[in-house]
Design a protein around this motif. Structure first.
Motif, PDB file in Angstrom:
ATOM      1  N   LYS A  53      51.512 -32.987   3.788  1.00  0.00           N
ATOM      2  CA  LYS A  53      50.199 -33.597   3.959  1.00  0.00           C
ATOM      3  C   LYS A  53      49.074 -32.571   3.926  1.00  0.00           C
ATOM      4  O   LYS A  53      47.924 -32.889   4.224  1.00  0.00           O
TER       5      LYS A  53
ATOM      6  N   GLU B 222      58.578 -35.529   7.590  1.00  0.00           N
ATOM      7  CA  GLU B 222      60.000 -35.844   7.624  1.00  0.00           C
ATOM      8  C   GLU B 222      60.750 -34.756   6.873  1.00  0.00           C
ATOM      9  O   GLU B 222      60.205 -34.132   5.965  1.00  0.00           O
TER      10      GLU B 222
ATOM     11  N   GLU C 257      66.099 -32.486  -2.988  1.00  0.00           N
ATOM     12  CA  GLU C 257      64.760 -32.117  -3.413  1.00  0.00           C
ATOM     13  C   GLU C 257      64.413 -30.686  -3.055  1.00  0.00           C
ATOM     14  O   GLU C 257      63.313 -30.211  -3.334  1.00  0.00           O
TER      15      GLU C 257
ATOM     16  N   LEU D 286      62.798 -32.736   4.306  1.00  0.00           N
ATOM     17  CA  LEU D 286      62.935 -32.899   2.869  1.00  0.00           C
ATOM     18  C   LEU D 286      64.400 -33.131   2.532  1.00  0.00           C
ATOM     19  O   LEU D 286      65.277 -32.386   2.979  1.00  0.00           O
TER      20      LEU D 286
ATOM     21  N   ARG E 189      55.223 -33.897  -0.828  1.00  0.00           N
ATOM     22  CA  ARG E 189      55.491 -34.538   0.452  1.00  0.00           C
ATOM     23  C   ARG E 189      54.667 -33.974   1.604  1.00  0.00           C
ATOM     24  O   ARG E 189      54.482 -34.648   2.609  1.00  0.00           O
TER      25      ARG E 189
ATOM     26  N   PHE F  71      56.371 -30.633   6.507  1.00  0.00           N
ATOM     27  CA  PHE F  71      56.762 -32.011   6.217  1.00  0.00           C
ATOM     28  C   PHE F  71      56.788 -32.844   7.483  1.00  0.00           C
ATOM     29  O   PHE F  71      57.244 -32.384   8.531  1.00  0.00           O
TER      30      PHE F  71
ATOM     31  N   GLU G 245      56.748 -26.137  -1.293  1.00  0.00           N
ATOM     32  CA  GLU G 245      57.540 -27.303  -0.926  1.00  0.00           C
ATOM     33  C   GLU G 245      59.004 -27.186  -1.347  1.00  0.00           C
ATOM     34  O   GLU G 245      59.879 -27.730  -0.666  1.00  0.00           O
ATOM     35  N   ARG G 246      59.304 -26.482  -2.447  1.00  0.00           N
ATOM     36  CA  ARG G 246      60.635 -26.615  -3.032  1.00  0.00           C
ATOM     37  C   ARG G 246      61.407 -25.324  -3.266  1.00  0.00           C
ATOM     38  O   ARG G 246      62.614 -25.381  -3.466  1.00  0.00           O
TER      39      ARG G 246
ATOM     40  N   LYS H 299      56.954 -35.689  -6.546  1.00  0.00           N
ATOM     41  CA  LYS H 299      56.140 -36.109  -5.418  1.00  0.00           C
ATOM     42  C   LYS H 299      55.893 -34.954  -4.466  1.00  0.00           C
ATOM     43  O   LYS H 299      56.813 -34.231  -4.083  1.00  0.00           O
TER      44      LYS H 299
END
Length: 352
Positions: free
Chosen positions: A184, A284, A290, A286, A182, A282, A23-24, A180
């Motif tokens: 799914k 939406e 973030e 990111l 994000r 995602f 994610e990051r 968090k």
């Protein structure tokens, strides 16, 4: 050394390493420099366009630069061109710019449209990205040696140990102050194995990139395993005695464990050059703030500087070759020094 460093207190979050990375952690870009003299021919221009499309349309972690050798070159092109002044033009040089391996040449050769199209994309890399985008904890990429029995034994070992780890490992419990998540995607422990034939012409640029910076010997090649996670980050290159059940377990626990307080660049490993729309996980986009890495896990035992990786040596001759993966080793040593300073500062701050 690792035990000493890990004894310091850590500011951790309980998001598993593999999901946090997916994610990051933005994949470090590779730099593709096209050296030429004067205007490019239509065929050469088509090759450059193919590189740019890989970056813009296929989301490859690739920057493209044109460098006319008749004019002053920038810092990176000048550095890359210094040892290639006799290369026929146009000439393409692709280098990795992440961490301690900055400037490592991942691929170099004549500019051509066919090469440009396969530089960041290939069947194995598409399958690799698909697995990671589906939420796999890690994909173990096995670069085969060409020795059928050795390759089968390595694949069987990895598959057997990963199935054990899938049953025994548990995800860290969520904490109220965790960042968090994000995406799914289902959060689960799942591994897979992809086999990469060393002689596959469709994968030739990728194989060259994988082996860039690895020590080479005159011994017969051996199977090499790369645990890949996040957005295509290879944790290490494991072969010979390092490709063992204990190290596979250590890597699996590391990747599925809670992240801690270190930054991405302090961790051994390197991002692979591949094309994938990582943000498609995602619903939406990111937020930019973030996307900055906030945490990074500690170096797992067996995957730090004490692990010597010999690539291209036979298993029996690995000890005699005594050649280590220099880039991972340099990065790991840098990691340990920086981590020691950081954790020492945290310890002093907590005591004050």
């Amino acid at each position: 050394m690792l035990t000493f460093l890990c004894a310091f207190p850590a500011l951790a979050c309980n998001v598993p390493v593999f999901r946090y990375a997916l994610e990051r952690w933005q994949a470090e870009p590779y730099e593709a420099v096209v050296f030429h003299r004067g205007p490019l021919s239509p065929a050469d221009r088509a090759a450059v366009v193919a590189l740019e499309k890989a970056r813009d349309d296929a989301h490859a972690n690739l920057n493209v630069t044109l460098a006319d050798v008749d004019f002053p070159l920038g810092r990176l092109p000048a550095k890359l061109w210094k040892s290639r002044t006799n290369a026929p033009l146009p000439h393409l040089v692709v280098s990795y710019q992440g961490g301690a391996t900055e400037g490592l040449v991942a691929w170099a050769g004549p500019l051509g449209e066919s090469t440009a199209r396969t530089l960041a994309e290939s069947p194995v890399r598409r399958a690799l990205a698909k697995e990671l985008l589906a939420g796999k904890s890690a994909v173990w990429l096995l670069l085969e040696s060409g020795n059928a029995s050795a390759d089968a034994a390595a694949a069987a070992l990895i598959e057997k140990e990963l199935r054990v780890q899938e049953k025994e490992l548990e995800l860290p419990p969520a904490a109220p102050d965790d960042p968090k998540m994000r995406a799914k995607l289902p959060l689960r422990i799942a591994f897979s194995v992809l086999r990469l034939p060393r002689t596959d012409p469709a994968e030739a640029p990728f194989i060259t990139q994988l082996l860039a910076g690895e020590s080479q010997t005159n011994q017969p090649p051996v199977p090499v395993a790369f645990p890949v996670f996040g957005r295509g980050r290879a944790l290490a290159a494991l072969s010979g005695g390092d490709l063992s059940a204990d190290v596979i377990e250590s890597a699996s626990r590391f990747l599925t464990g809670a992240c801690s307080c270190e930054v991405k660049e302090l961790n051994p490993g390197k991002d692979l050059l591949l094309a994938a729309d990582w943000d498609s996980i995602f619903e939406e986009a990111l937020p930019p703030e973030e996307r900055t890495p906030l945490a990074n896990p500690a170096i797992p035992p067996g995957l730090g500087p004490e692990t010597n990786t010999v690539i291209g040596a036979s298993t029996a001759g690995a000890n005699s070759a005594a050649a280590a993966n220099q880039n991972f080793l340099r990065l790991a040593l840098t990691s340990l020094v920086a981590l020691g300073l950081f954790c020492g500062a945290v310890a002093l701050w907590r005591k004050s």
